[in-house]
Design an enzyme around this catalytic site. Structure first.
Site, mmCIF file in Angstrom:
data_model
loop_
_atom_site.group_PDB
_atom_site.id
_atom_site.type_symbol
_atom_site.label_atom_id
_atom_site.label_comp_id
_atom_site.label_asym_id
_atom_site.label_seq_id
_atom_site.Cartn_x
_atom_site.Cartn_y
_atom_site.Cartn_z
ATOM 1 N N TYR A 43 -13.045 -2.816 11.298
ATOM 2 C CA TYR A 43 -11.725 -2.198 11.221
ATOM 3 C C TYR A 43 -11.016 -2.245 12.571
ATOM 4 O O TYR A 43 -9.860 -2.683 12.669
ATOM 5 C CB TYR A 43 -11.864 -0.751 10.755
ATOM 6 C CG TYR A 43 -10.549 0.015 10.699
ATOM 7 C CD1 TYR A 43 -9.669 -0.168 9.648
ATOM 8 C CD2 TYR A 43 -10.213 0.906 11.718
ATOM 9 C CE1 TYR A 43 -8.469 0.525 9.593
ATOM 10 C CE2 TYR A 43 -9.010 1.604 11.675
ATOM 11 C CZ TYR A 43 -8.145 1.416 10.614
ATOM 12 O OH TYR A 43 -6.950 2.091 10.576
ATOM 13 N N SER A 44 -11.697 -1.798 13.623
ATOM 14 C CA SER A 44 -11.041 -1.745 14.931
ATOM 15 C C SER A 44 -10.680 -3.145 15.427
ATOM 16 O O SER A 44 -9.602 -3.352 16.001
ATOM 17 C CB SER A 44 -11.925 -1.024 15.950
ATOM 18 O OG SER A 44 -13.201 -1.619 16.036
ATOM 19 N N THR A 45 -11.559 -4.118 15.164
ATOM 20 C CA THR A 45 -11.266 -5.494 15.565
ATOM 21 C C THR A 45 -10.080 -6.047 14.790
ATOM 22 O O THR A 45 -9.206 -6.729 15.350
ATOM 23 C CB THR A 45 -12.503 -6.389 15.355
ATOM 24 O OG1 THR A 45 -13.598 -5.848 16.101
ATOM 25 C CG2 THR A 45 -12.238 -7.808 15.804
ATOM 26 N N LYS A 60 -7.589 -4.387 13.554
ATOM 27 C CA LYS A 60 -6.352 -3.759 13.999
ATOM 28 C C LYS A 60 -5.919 -4.264 15.379
ATOM 29 O O LYS A 60 -4.721 -4.337 15.676
ATOM 30 C CB LYS A 60 -6.500 -2.242 13.995
ATOM 31 C CG LYS A 60 -6.614 -1.659 12.579
ATOM 32 C CD LYS A 60 -5.425 -2.019 11.713
ATOM 33 C CE LYS A 60 -5.454 -1.317 10.359
ATOM 34 N NZ LYS A 60 -4.271 -1.610 9.526
ATOM 35 N N SER A 85 -3.482 0.466 14.431
ATOM 36 C CA SER A 85 -4.280 1.682 14.565
ATOM 37 C C SER A 85 -4.572 1.927 16.034
ATOM 38 O O SER A 85 -4.715 0.973 16.819
ATOM 39 C CB SER A 85 -5.596 1.559 13.795
ATOM 40 O OG SER A 85 -6.447 2.665 14.071
ATOM 41 N N ARG A 106 0.321 5.628 -1.775
ATOM 42 C CA ARG A 106 -0.307 6.858 -1.308
ATOM 43 C C ARG A 106 -0.399 6.839 0.216
ATOM 44 O O ARG A 106 -0.089 5.844 0.868
ATOM 45 C CB ARG A 106 -1.710 7.001 -1.906
ATOM 46 C CG ARG A 106 -2.674 5.911 -1.478
ATOM 47 C CD ARG A 106 -4.003 6.014 -2.202
ATOM 48 N NE ARG A 106 -4.971 5.054 -1.662
ATOM 49 C CZ ARG A 106 -6.183 4.854 -2.156
ATOM 50 N NH1 ARG A 106 -6.564 5.536 -3.233
ATOM 51 N NH2 ARG A 106 -7.008 3.976 -1.614
ATOM 52 N N GLY A 163 0.824 -1.207 0.000
ATOM 53 C CA GLY A 163 0.000 0.000 0.000
ATOM 54 C C GLY A 163 0.857 1.255 0.000
ATOM 55 O O GLY A 163 0.496 2.278 0.577
ATOM 56 N N ASN A 213 1.393 -2.146 5.339
ATOM 57 C CA ASN A 213 0.575 -0.945 5.411
ATOM 58 C C ASN A 213 -0.770 -1.086 4.700
ATOM 59 O O ASN A 213 -1.702 -0.320 4.976
ATOM 60 C CB ASN A 213 1.353 0.236 4.809
ATOM 61 C CG ASN A 213 0.503 1.476 4.688
ATOM 62 O OD1 ASN A 213 0.151 2.114 5.669
ATOM 63 N ND2 ASN A 213 0.156 1.829 3.453
#
Length: 256
Positions: A164-166, A168, A147, A21, A18, A95
């Site tokens: 997402y939070s899980t 990370k 994160s 960008r 990734g 990333n």
């Protein structure tokens, strides 16, 4: 050894997933500034080519590759290509990532599975493949981009993306476990847990809630285009040769 020499990366080769960008590009620039050769990969080859060409104009040996980190065959192929083109991989920055904003009760199963596949399974697969080569050379640095959301549960009005939070949080434990497993091979595994940064992924949230997020942050701001660079260089270089299995949250104090 001069202290500043501990941060130099001449002769090293990094792979940044990734890297075309956002935070990946910023990390690529940081490692390149220290003399590292840079390879970047993602599904969006054009963005990676732009990053590689930008670094080439600065005199850095750099190349872009297409790779979907959720596709095991593509992962194996890209690692083989980089080894053929550059001879080795000394530093891996995981990333690549994705998210999906939705309340828990409305989160589609396919969205949950997509986030897990990219953020967790993708990180595992490319670490596994690069790790095989690092084990052979008995050295390596792996930096996972986690994160702050994986360290702290946010209220839905701040972040409503449980997949997402899980994912990370899983990356954070993966980092610690892998560091324990591969320390015997001279491989260091650490993670950076960014707070809010202006990226494509956070654009919509920051447009709607940016002021409130800044006001709640102890430093009263979000990350800028340089905030991750120093930490990335620390973890990629010999200056971190007694650090492994650690999570450094770069978040302005939001996880305090």
């Amino acid at each position: 050894m001069n202290t500043f020499d501990m941060f130099r990366l001449e002769g090293k080769v990094a792979l940044i997933t990734g890297g075309g960008r956002g935070l990946g590009k910023q990390i690529a620039e940081a490692l390149a500034d220290a003399g590292c050769a840079i390879t970047v990969c993602s599904r969006k080859l054009e963005a990676c080519k732009e990053t590689a060409q930008h670094l080439q104009r600065k005199g850095i040996h750099s190349q872009a590759y297409a790779c979907d980190v959720t596709n095991q065959v593509e992962v194996q192929q890209v690692v083989q290509l980089i080894e053929e083109d550059f001879g080795k991989i000394d530093i891996l920055v995981n990333n690549s990532g994705t998210t999906w904003g939705a309340s828990v009760e409305e989160m589609p199963l396919e969205a949950w599975e997509k986030v897990m596949k990219v953020n967790v399974t993708g990180t595992f697969m490319i670490s596994q493949e690069v790790g095989k080569q690092m084990i052979k050379q008995q050295s390596g640095k792996i930096i996972n981009i986690a994160s702050a959301a994986g360290l702290k549960a946010e209220p839905p009005e701040v972040l409503n993306a449980i997949g997402y939070s899980t994912s990370k949080a899983a990356v954070i434990h993966f980092t610690k476990d892998l560091a324990r497993k591969w320390a015997q091979h001279g491989i260091y595994v650490n993670a950076i847990a960014p707070g809010f940064f202006p990226t494509t992924m956070t654009k919509e949230v920051l447009e709607r809630k940016g002021d409130a997020i800044k006001n709640k942050n102890p430093l009263q701001r979000i990350g800028d285009n340089h905030s991750l660079k120093g930490v990335a260089l620390l973890l990629a270089s010999s200056s971190s040769d007694f650090i492994t299995g650690q999570i450094i949250s770069v978040d302005g104090g939001s996880t305090l």
